[in-house]
Design an enzyme around this catalytic site. Sequence first.
Site, mmCIF file in Angstrom:
data_model
loop_
_atom_site.group_PDB
_atom_site.id
_atom_site.type_symbol
_atom_site.label_atom_id
_atom_site.label_comp_id
_atom_site.label_asym_id
_atom_site.label_seq_id
_atom_site.Cartn_x
_atom_site.Cartn_y
_atom_site.Cartn_z
ATOM 1 N N GLY A 51 17.019 42.373 -46.789
ATOM 2 C CA GLY A 51 17.154 41.075 -47.634
ATOM 3 C C GLY A 51 18.994 40.428 -47.803
ATOM 4 O O GLY A 51 20.017 41.569 -47.399
ATOM 5 N N SER A 52 18.687 39.679 -48.723
ATOM 6 C CA SER A 52 19.949 38.771 -49.229
ATOM 7 C C SER A 52 20.473 39.666 -50.288
ATOM 8 O O SER A 52 22.226 39.632 -50.781
ATOM 9 C CB SER A 52 19.482 37.054 -50.348
ATOM 10 O OG SER A 52 19.511 36.785 -48.725
ATOM 11 N N THR A 53 19.838 40.454 -50.816
ATOM 12 C CA THR A 53 20.690 41.685 -51.833
ATOM 13 C C THR A 53 21.318 42.025 -51.006
ATOM 14 O O THR A 53 23.182 42.588 -51.645
ATOM 15 C CB THR A 53 19.978 42.841 -52.692
ATOM 16 O OG1 THR A 53 19.274 43.537 -51.756
ATOM 17 C CG2 THR A 53 18.263 41.727 -53.036
#
Length: 494
Positions: free
Chosen positions: A218-220
Amino acid sequence: MNRPLRHIAIFCGLLMLALLVRTNWLQYAKSEELATHENNRRVKINQFATPRGDIIVGGKAVTGSKLVEGTDFKYQRTFKQGPMYAPVTGYASQAQGMSLLEKTYDSILSGQDERFAFRHAKDILTGEERRGGDVVTTIDPKAQEAAYKGLSDLDARGAVVALEPSTGKVLAMVSTPSYDPSVFAGNSFKEGDKFQALIDDKGKPLANRPLRETFPPGSTFKILTAAAALEHGVVDDVDARTDAVSPYQLPLSTNKISSEAGDAACNKASLKVAMQFSCNNVFLDAALKVGDQGMRETAEKFGFNEDVYSDAFGDMLATKSLYPDKLDKPGTALTGMGQGSLTSTPMQMAMVTAALANNGKLMQPYIVDKLLGPDLSTLEEHEPKLMSQAVSEETAAKIQEMMEFTAKEGSAQRALIDGVTVGGKTGTAQRGDDVTKEVPYGWFVSYGKKPDGQSVAVAVFIDPTAMDISRSDISGGGLGGPIARNVMKAVLGK
């Protein structure tokens, strides 16, 4: 002698020859392998004939041995705070075998290592019982407890990994739900039933999520996308506005992707603001401009697509984190926001965060600090090892600037600690085709630095499948941020 009898005699002679060849082959060619095979009962009896050495955390043993009666196995393994340390120690069962550190260093722990030969000879002469050596880990007990408590309080499937960026030491490695290795350490039918119940449990308590399971990050992953964009010259100034509009239309597709922060906040945002608000459009566009080869090249410098733990971890070899080859344009763009066919272990995302916090230097993760003999003499001591210069110091400094801005002004504020420089990035990762029904994964990565140079990097992964929580309430910062904060505080003494 007539022909039929002669044929029978020749056939019997060949059978006898084959038997002799087979016997000699087993006796000489395979004797060592059979004598040491893990399913050889004599091997197992010998493994538990004396008290095993201990696995040490923070100067104290988290394992032990107890004398048992009425069985071929004289001693049985015991574990202290078993569920909390199970992802590190593994299990040592008389019936189910061994795993993780117990398996990797069995020869040391059982006292059968060839380096103990002289001591064995001395023990025979003096009549002393054979003793095993100890395995001293890098785990910080306070960090391990903070990570385990944080995940347990959520009653979630999840994982936490904490690393020391400058050395690669694993300071915490937790997986929940977990199990107590003591409950099936023997070989009774009752213990066998308990082990089978763990196998059948839908929560997968035996799974080692930090090392053995992969998920979309995801956004990490946007911290790596930003690094790739800077390294390949797609972005020079992190404060300059981009031309990435929101919502962002995927190439070769009619699909448009928006951001949780809203199109107004994210439209043509700078890279720094995009990280603050986790704007999908900017990172989709950045990955597309870097291209699949450039993105994969950068990912591999951080450890993707490689077995990077084999030397240090033994049986704790991690599943590969994958950045696929030959992605099309939509697939490449989606990896920019940590989606598509991209997968990562929690350990891998901790490595990415640690490398960026360590001025771009990726250190080999290791969990065993030293091996001790029965007399507590040092047999081996680990030396930190540089895996790669994943990105330049200049790029790492810019990513740190953005992560620290995100912690102060953006979605990672719940990880802030007084007196500590904190950088962070939240993430949610979609799964399944229907994103309106499937509850997403929650991620959070961060680092903390004290003025004296001490630092820690943390990755938190949460699978809320079993939690009583709605899709709209899933937030990597809301769920994972406090856990990461408490782990960093434990390490940094705050």
